[in-house]
Scaffold this active site. Structure first.
Site, short mmCIF file in Angstrom:
data_model
loop_
_atom_site.label_atom_id
_atom_site.label_comp_id
_atom_site.label_asym_id
_atom_site.label_seq_id
_atom_site.Cartn_x
_atom_site.Cartn_y
_atom_site.Cartn_z
N GLN A 2 1.44 -2.36 1.02
CA GLN A 2 1.81 -3.53 1.84
C GLN A 2 2.90 -4.39 1.21
OE1 GLN A 2 1.00 -4.38 4.93
NE2 GLN A 2 -0.53 -2.79 5.31
N GLY A 37 1.18 6.67 2.20
CA GLY A 37 0.31 5.94 1.29
C GLY A 37 -0.97 6.67 0.95
N THR A 38 -1.57 7.30 1.93
CA THR A 38 -2.86 7.97 1.70
C THR A 38 -2.70 9.11 0.70
OG1 THR A 38 -3.56 7.39 3.93
CG2 THR A 38 -4.77 9.17 2.86
N ALA A 49 6.68 4.40 3.96
CA ALA A 49 7.92 3.87 4.55
C ALA A 49 7.71 3.15 5.88
CB ALA A 49 8.91 5.03 4.74
N HIS A 50 6.66 3.54 6.61
CA HIS A 50 6.50 2.95 7.95
C HIS A 50 6.05 1.49 7.93
CE1 HIS A 50 1.98 3.28 8.50
NE2 HIS A 50 2.14 4.10 7.47
N ASN A 77 -4.25 -5.47 3.05
CA ASN A 77 -3.64 -5.27 4.37
C ASN A 77 -4.30 -6.09 5.47
OD1 ASN A 77 -5.59 -3.17 3.49
ND2 ASN A 77 -5.59 -2.63 5.65
N THR A 132 7.88 22.20 1.67
CA THR A 132 9.26 21.84 2.00
C THR A 132 9.34 20.34 2.29
OG1 THR A 132 9.67 24.03 2.88
CG2 THR A 132 11.15 22.30 3.64
N CYS A 190 -17.04 -8.20 17.00
CA CYS A 190 -17.01 -8.88 18.29
C CYS A 190 -15.59 -9.18 18.77
CB CYS A 190 -17.84 -10.15 18.26
SG CYS A 190 -17.24 -11.33 17.09
C1 LIG Z 1 -2.94 -1.01 1.69
C2 LIG Z 1 -2.75 0.32 2.35
N1 LIG Z 1 -2.93 1.44 1.65
C3 LIG Z 1 -2.76 2.66 2.18
C4 LIG Z 1 -2.41 2.81 3.50
C5 LIG Z 1 -2.25 4.19 4.06
O1 LIG Z 1 -0.92 4.52 4.32
P1 LIG Z 1 -0.54 5.75 5.29
O2 LIG Z 1 -1.12 5.43 6.62
O3 LIG Z 1 0.94 5.80 5.28
O4 LIG Z 1 -1.12 6.99 4.71
C6 LIG Z 1 -2.20 1.68 4.28
C7 LIG Z 1 -1.82 1.80 5.71
O5 LIG Z 1 -2.50 1.37 6.60
C8 LIG Z 1 -2.39 0.39 3.71
O6 LIG Z 1 -2.22 -0.73 4.41
#
Ligand SMILES: Cc1ncc(COP(=O)(O)O)c(C=O)c1O
Length: 378
Positions: free
Chosen positions: A178, A70-71, A199-200, A150, A236, A326
């Site tokens: 998400q 995702g990042t 995918a995770h 998230n 790759t 907290c």
């Molecule tokens: C809404 C959202 N965007 C992006 C990410 C980032 O994904 P990744 O950790 O696979 O790079 C996450 C994961 O925590 C997420 O919940």
């Protein structure tokens, strides 16, 4: 007993997904760029995976670009739009994932863009009137808004936002990390330019994801190198990751309704039981409304023994995520809960569920929470 209720952070790999991946860790090890038979078989497997993935979104395989997650997908969409599409103004929200927020803040710091934050209401919903105001003041902006949050599970009206963006000639990126695998997303009638996937989040492997890039968007590579991913992303390919992603997506979408029903029943059971047994429970965001069914964000009452709630739950074998300082003893309160104006004296906990969770696990967590709050149930 250990109970995992942190599935919005990551999900366990499905054993069937692992089975699909194993041949690509063992016998099918060829580099997909190699022209010999070893390379050709992994290349064919990747293209088959791409075809399968694209089918679930009703798009062309040529619009799917595999990434490390995702990042990377978010960075590619944002950075390449700004670099290549003449974008000088970005609209996002204060409750985006850091993969979006930190990226646009950095670009703002470098003086490459002007940044506007669309306002949200106290439940976390984007104010669409404000969005339209921003769009009309800054046509041809990049809009980056997440499909589901998230932390609090809020859903964005994806199609309406996409249509609004189209009206003002904006480029629209939606972080769907998400929701992919949890909601069917038909992109054939949603004018979005980019969506991101990891995918995770749906029982696939870590380090594999994709970016959908609408065919009308012409950007240059984010990672320069070889000709992989049709010259868009050098390096790759993570072959077994891609195979796992496609298998996990297939399993998620082929059984979506059954999984949704099960997960929602756990979430509702937990919400109802907490409300009945611990006085003063509140829910953050819109998680009791129409929202991401995997996430329940709970604000607990302030008490002496509820301090370090996350830590206490972890000791008891229950894995969840925090929100407020907290609840975890961490320094930084959640930027999402802060933006919502949540009372940060109250500990907040995010419970997130998957198809693998059982009612007994929720009961176990409830029992520990009642113990912590010294509540006896008759
Ligand atoms: C809404 C959202 N965007 C992006 C990410 C980032 O994904 P990744 O950790 O696979 O790079 C996450 C994961 O925590 C997420 O919940």
């Amino acid at each position: 007993m250990r109970v995992y209720l942190d599935n919005a952070a990551t999900t366990p790999l499905d054993p069937e997904v692992l089975e699909a991946m194993l041949p690509y860790m063992k016998q099918h090890f060829g580099n997909p760029s190699s022209i010999h038979s070893f390379g050709r078989e992994t290349k064919a497997a990747i293209e088959q995976a791409r075809k399968k993935v694209s089918g679930y979104f009703n798009v062309s395989p040529s619009e799917i670009f595999f990434t490390s997650g995702g990042t990377e997908a978010n960075n590619t969409a944002i950075r390449c739009s700004i670099r290549d599409l003449g974008i000088t103004h970005v609209i996002t929200s204060p409750i985006e994932h850091h993969a979006v927020l930190h990226t646009v803040e950095e670009l703002q710091k470098q003086g490459r863009i002007k940044l506007s934050l669309v306002s949200i209401d106290e439940r976390g919903h984007v104010n669409l009137e404000h969005l339209e105001k921003l769009l009309s003041a800054h046509p041809h902006s990049l809009v980056s808004l997440m499909h589901a949050n998230n932390e609090i599970g809020n859903l964005l009206p994806l199609k309406s936002v996409a249509q609004l963006c189209a009206k003002y000639d904006a480029i629209f990126h939606c972080d769907t990390v998400q929701t992919v695998g949890h909601f069917k997303i038909d992109l054939s009638d949603i004018p979005v330019h980019f969506i991101s996937c990891a995918a995770h989040k749906f029982h696939g492997p870590k380090g594999a994801g994709f970016l959908y890039i609408n065919r009308n968007v012409k950007i240059n590579p984010f990672i320069y190198g070889g000709a992989q991913e049709r010259n868009m992303r050098g390096g790759t390919e993570n072959v077994y990751g891609i195979i796992g992603l496609a298998k996990a997506l297939e399993m998620a979408y082929e059984n979506l309704e059954a999984h949704k029903k099960h997960i929602l029943s756990l979430k509702e059971y937990m919400a109802q039981s907490l409300t009945e047994s611990i006085p003063g429970i509140l829910f953050n965001g819109d998680c009791m409304g129409t929202s991401l069914y995997t996430v329940l964000n709970v604000s607990f009452p302030v008490t002496d023994f509820a301090e370090m709630l996350l830590f206490n739950l972890d000791i008891a074998g229950i894995a969840v995520s925090g929100g407020s300082a907290c609840s975890s003893g961490s320094e930084e309160p959640s930027h999402v809960l802060k933006a919502l104006g949540t009372d940060d004296a109250r500990p907040s906990v995010r419970f997130s569920f998957s198809k693998f969770n059982k009612k007994e696990e929720v009961d176990f967590a409830l029992e520990k929470l009642r113990e912590l709050y010294s509540v006896k149930v008759s």
